[in-house]
Write a protein that holds these residues in place. Structure first.
Motif, PDB file in Angstrom:
ATOM      1  N   ASN A 111       0.842  -1.200   0.000  1.00  0.00           N
ATOM      2  CA  ASN A 111       0.000   0.000   0.000  1.00  0.00           C
ATOM      3  C   ASN A 111       0.880   1.255   0.000  1.00  0.00           C
ATOM      4  OD1 ASN A 111      -2.708   1.022   0.088  1.00  0.00           O
ATOM      5  ND2 ASN A 111      -2.334   1.692   2.178  1.00  0.00           N
ATOM      6  N   GLN A 112       1.603   1.450  -1.100  1.00  0.00           N
ATOM      7  CA  GLN A 112       2.529   2.575  -1.242  1.00  0.00           C
ATOM      8  C   GLN A 112       2.321   3.202  -2.609  1.00  0.00           C
ATOM      9  OE1 GLN A 112       6.458   0.938  -0.540  1.00  0.00           O
ATOM     10  NE2 GLN A 112       5.964   0.309   1.544  1.00  0.00           N
ATOM     11  N   THR A 128       9.985  13.871   4.751  1.00  0.00           N
ATOM     12  CA  THR A 128       8.923  12.911   5.031  1.00  0.00           C
ATOM     13  C   THR A 128       9.488  11.711   5.778  1.00  0.00           C
ATOM     14  OG1 THR A 128       9.288  12.103   2.781  1.00  0.00           O
ATOM     15  CG2 THR A 128       7.427  13.583   3.109  1.00  0.00           C
ATOM     16  N   ASP A 129      10.210  11.985   6.861  1.00  0.00           N
ATOM     17  CA  ASP A 129      10.863  10.917   7.614  1.00  0.00           C
ATOM     18  C   ASP A 129       9.876   9.883   8.133  1.00  0.00           C
ATOM     19  OD1 ASP A 129      13.221  12.229   7.173  1.00  0.00           O
ATOM     20  OD2 ASP A 129      13.335  13.145   9.153  1.00  0.00           O
ATOM     21  N   GLY A 134       8.027   4.153   7.575  1.00  0.00           N
ATOM     22  CA  GLY A 134       6.988   3.150   7.380  1.00  0.00           C
ATOM     23  C   GLY A 134       7.125   2.432   6.052  1.00  0.00           C
ATOM     24  N   THR A 135       7.467   3.188   5.008  1.00  0.00           N
ATOM     25  CA  THR A 135       7.637   2.606   3.684  1.00  0.00           C
ATOM     26  C   THR A 135       8.774   1.599   3.668  1.00  0.00           C
ATOM     27  OG1 THR A 135       6.785   4.584   2.572  1.00  0.00           O
ATOM     28  CG2 THR A 135       8.193   3.132   1.282  1.00  0.00           C
ATOM     29  N   ARG A 139       8.848  -2.650   3.086  1.00  0.00           N
ATOM     30  CA  ARG A 139       9.681  -3.268   2.039  1.00  0.00           C
ATOM     31  C   ARG A 139      10.610  -4.318   2.633  1.00  0.00           C
ATOM     32  NH1 ARG A 139      11.583   2.080  -1.419  1.00  0.00           N
ATOM     33  NH2 ARG A 139       9.492   2.716  -2.124  1.00  0.00           N
ATOM     34  N   ARG A 140      11.288  -3.956   3.713  1.00  0.00           N
ATOM     35  CA  ARG A 140      12.215  -4.893   4.342  1.00  0.00           C
ATOM     36  C   ARG A 140      11.452  -6.094   4.925  1.00  0.00           C
ATOM     37  NH1 ARG A 140      15.095  -1.105   2.463  1.00  0.00           N
ATOM     38  NH2 ARG A 140      14.360  -2.292   0.663  1.00  0.00           N
ATOM     39  N   TYR A 141      10.236  -5.844   5.393  1.00  0.00           N
ATOM     40  CA  TYR A 141       9.418  -6.922   5.953  1.00  0.00           C
ATOM     41  C   TYR A 141       9.111  -7.957   4.880  1.00  0.00           C
ATOM     42  CZ  TYR A 141       5.804  -9.109   8.858  1.00  0.00           C
ATOM     43  OH  TYR A 141       5.069  -9.995   9.616  1.00  0.00           O
TER      44      TYR A 141
END
Length: 331
Positions: A111-112, A128-129, A134-135, A139-141
């Protein structure tokens, strides 16, 4: 050369951007598209009039509190596309990812939809830290679970954003007022909903591997595309052409990008969700111009059409006049 992915599961098939992605996928005739939907979903302003697109291969109702329910719904699928409200419970996406991986899905579009977030931080718009963290975590997950992800860097959704309230692009159609950020001349890239749907569909029509372009070109990367590169002045000019208004009919004020960003942050910290929209949107209009991804976009590689700005603006104006845009307010 391999074949395209055949079985596509999508969460949010009747939602805002999900509708356009689902319809575009179905219209190509290459895929069996299955809608994954929450069973007995309560009515809200966002879904009360939503209808599933015609031509779906299947509709599977799930219980997000049941891992087994999610896994069962995703068995036999080749890809999972997730589209959901930004205010959805935080663990919804990881629940879907866990189930998808267990069900044997190796391609996930999380959901990006919107900003460009590179691992090295290059070409990123604004500060936009919070969004970056979260993004990158998602991705890493996915990678950690053995899956592959494809992000969609399409910029803001144009007709949705233009028809929204002042906290998005600065336009308030009811009051005929516009807040210009700085001088209103910095351009950013954005996409219409049909362009997003078409881009995802064309991407998934490609063979998984083989000669470029193929799906593996975007393995664990973002696909970058847009409809337009626009400043607020460009948008206003289109609005005036479409509505027949004169610029003198609109009340135009100015606010500095830095000032607006800080104000939005403070509002958000105090619990006003509109502040999130304020600092998020203004971040692509900073003077550094990093909100303009024209140099990175892959429209030609995907074979995307050139769109008419005024036609897209007409859609936004129709959303305002019908009252539909009020359903999309932050809440």
């Amino acid at each position: 050369m391999s074949s395209p992915l055949k079985n596509i599961a999508i969460v949010g098939a009747s939602g805002s951007v999900g509708t356009f992605i689902t319809k575009a996928l179905i219209s190509q005739g290459h895929h069996n598209v299955t809608a994954i939907t929450r069973g007995h979903k309560p009515a809200t302003p966002r879904n009360k009039s939503a209808q599933m697109p015609e031509g779906l291969h299947a509709i599977k109702e799930v219980d997000y509190d049941s891992h087994e329910s999610l896994v069962e719904a995703m068995k036999g699928q080749d890809m999972l596309i997730i589209t959901m409200n930004v205010m959805a419970p935080r663990d919804s996406q990881t629940k879907l990812i866990d189930a998808a991986i267990e069900a044997g899905i190796h391609w996930i579009m999380p959901n990006q939809y919107g900003g460009y977030f590179a691992d090295d931080g290059s070409n990123e718009a604004g500060r936009t830290d919070m969004l970056r963290a979260g993004t990158m975590a998602i991705r890493r997950y996915i990678e950690g679970k053995g899956g592959n992800w494809i992000g969609v860097a399409c910029g803001f959704w144009y007709e949705f954003s233009l028809s929204g309230q002042e906290y998005r692009y600065g336009f308030d159609f009811e009051k005929k007022s516009l807040t210009l950020f700085d001088d209103g001349k910095v351009k950013h890239t954005c996409s219409t909903w049909p362009q997003v749907g078409g881009a995802v569909a064309k991407l998934l029509a490609l063979p998984v591997s083989g000669a470029s372009p193929c799906l593996e070109d975007w393995k664990n990367k973002q696909v970058v595309f847009s409809s337009f590169a626009l400043s607020q002045h460009d948008m206003l000019a289109s609005v005036l052409r479409v509505t027949g208004d004169k610029e003198s009919d609109w009340k135009i004020t100015h606010e500095g990008t830095e000032e607006r960003y800080e104000r939005g942050q403070e509002m958000f910290k105090q619990g006003n969700i509109a502040g999130f929209g304020i600092f998020l949107y203004v971040s692509v209009f900073f003077p550094d111009g990093k909100g303009d991804l024209t140099a990175l976009r892959e429209n030609e590689k995907l074979g995307l059409p050139v769109e008419d700005l005024d036609e897209a603006t007409k859609v936004a104006v129709q959303y305002v006049e019908s009252g539909r845009s009020k359903e999309w307010g932050l809440s």
